[in-house]
Design an enzyme around this catalytic site. Sequence first.
Site, short mmCIF file in Angstrom:
data_model
loop_
_atom_site.label_atom_id
_atom_site.label_comp_id
_atom_site.label_asym_id
_atom_site.label_seq_id
_atom_site.Cartn_x
_atom_site.Cartn_y
_atom_site.Cartn_z
N SER A 172 0.82 -1.21 0.00
CA SER A 172 0.00 0.00 0.00
C SER A 172 0.85 1.26 0.00
CB SER A 172 -0.90 0.00 1.24
OG SER A 172 -1.53 1.25 1.42
N TYR A 211 -2.45 -0.12 9.95
CA TYR A 211 -2.62 -0.70 8.61
C TYR A 211 -1.31 -0.58 7.83
CZ TYR A 211 -3.97 -1.04 3.71
OH TYR A 211 -4.02 -1.38 2.38
#
Length: 339
Positions: free
Chosen positions: A142, A167
């Site tokens: 990501s 995350y």
Amino acid sequence: MKILVTGAAGFIGFYTSKILVSKGHQVVGLDNLNDYYDVNLKYSRLLELGIVKDEASIYNTICKSASQDFSFVRMNIEDREELPKLFNNEKFDIVCNLAAQAGVRYSLENPETYVDSNLVGFLNILECCRNYTIKHLVYASSSSVYGMNKKIPFATADNVDHPISLYAATKKSNELMAHTYSHLFKIPTTGLRFFTVYGPWGRPDMAMFLFTDAIVKNKPIKVFNHGKMERDFTYIDDIVEGVIRVIEKSPKERIDSNQYYKLYNIGNNSSVKLLDFIKEIEINLNKTATKDMMEMQPGDVERTWADVDELINDYNYSPKTTIKQGVKSFINWYKGYYN
């Protein structure tokens, strides 16, 4: 090839599975169909792939589409007993791991789910790749790993040791874990750092969907950092084109030069102002949004922009879709899907 796509009922996983099947590959899709967002949207994606809801709901049992080219199994990648059985039975050539607990803000409220799926689950994927001789592992990372990086555009050579959300920390951990397994066990791994993916069938927790849904329903939209945000918005077709190119190209050249581990940014190679993005949605809906200007959210970043030169050089990657085209396609899908 026979390819396992995890997260197959998710946004990117659905498109990836669909294109792989259309190109003649045999795909097994895996997803746990959790309720992080409306599970009916996940069932609808699976129906597009030829899997009916009743069959998809059964745990740890493979069901096949009518074409037989796509099969689906409902399973958690953190299941240490069932996942190895699947690998043993199916004899995959390639694994594309897109399963993960997504979302920056959700990680502030439910950190345990990120450890279970993104760390324990990814370790299980790596172990299965090690034990069942997988030729190539392609996995989702990501843009969140860049944290507060000030250098623009973001490049994979940049330091990413300071994530600002759990995350992001789990995604950075995935990259480190993949590097370790590539080094120790000579497993070819390729990590793809996705940048703000949007388009038809997109996730309801993403900006594109949230803004459209609110405007249609005459609700105010939350605009963080008072609109002073920029994102490398990347249309789903461009993202999946890159993913497929990485899957289909053998890593043999890398293996020959002892480069088992590789990371790429995958984005649109440009940055768009958030307020311009909202304006494009307003134009397509022919409605003006009521904007609640808010402070920056914890874990969020002001600007993202992907340097994709390496992906262009190695895979001839070429994102083409403009914001005007992409937003229009999403709005048309939204209107049709929600009537």
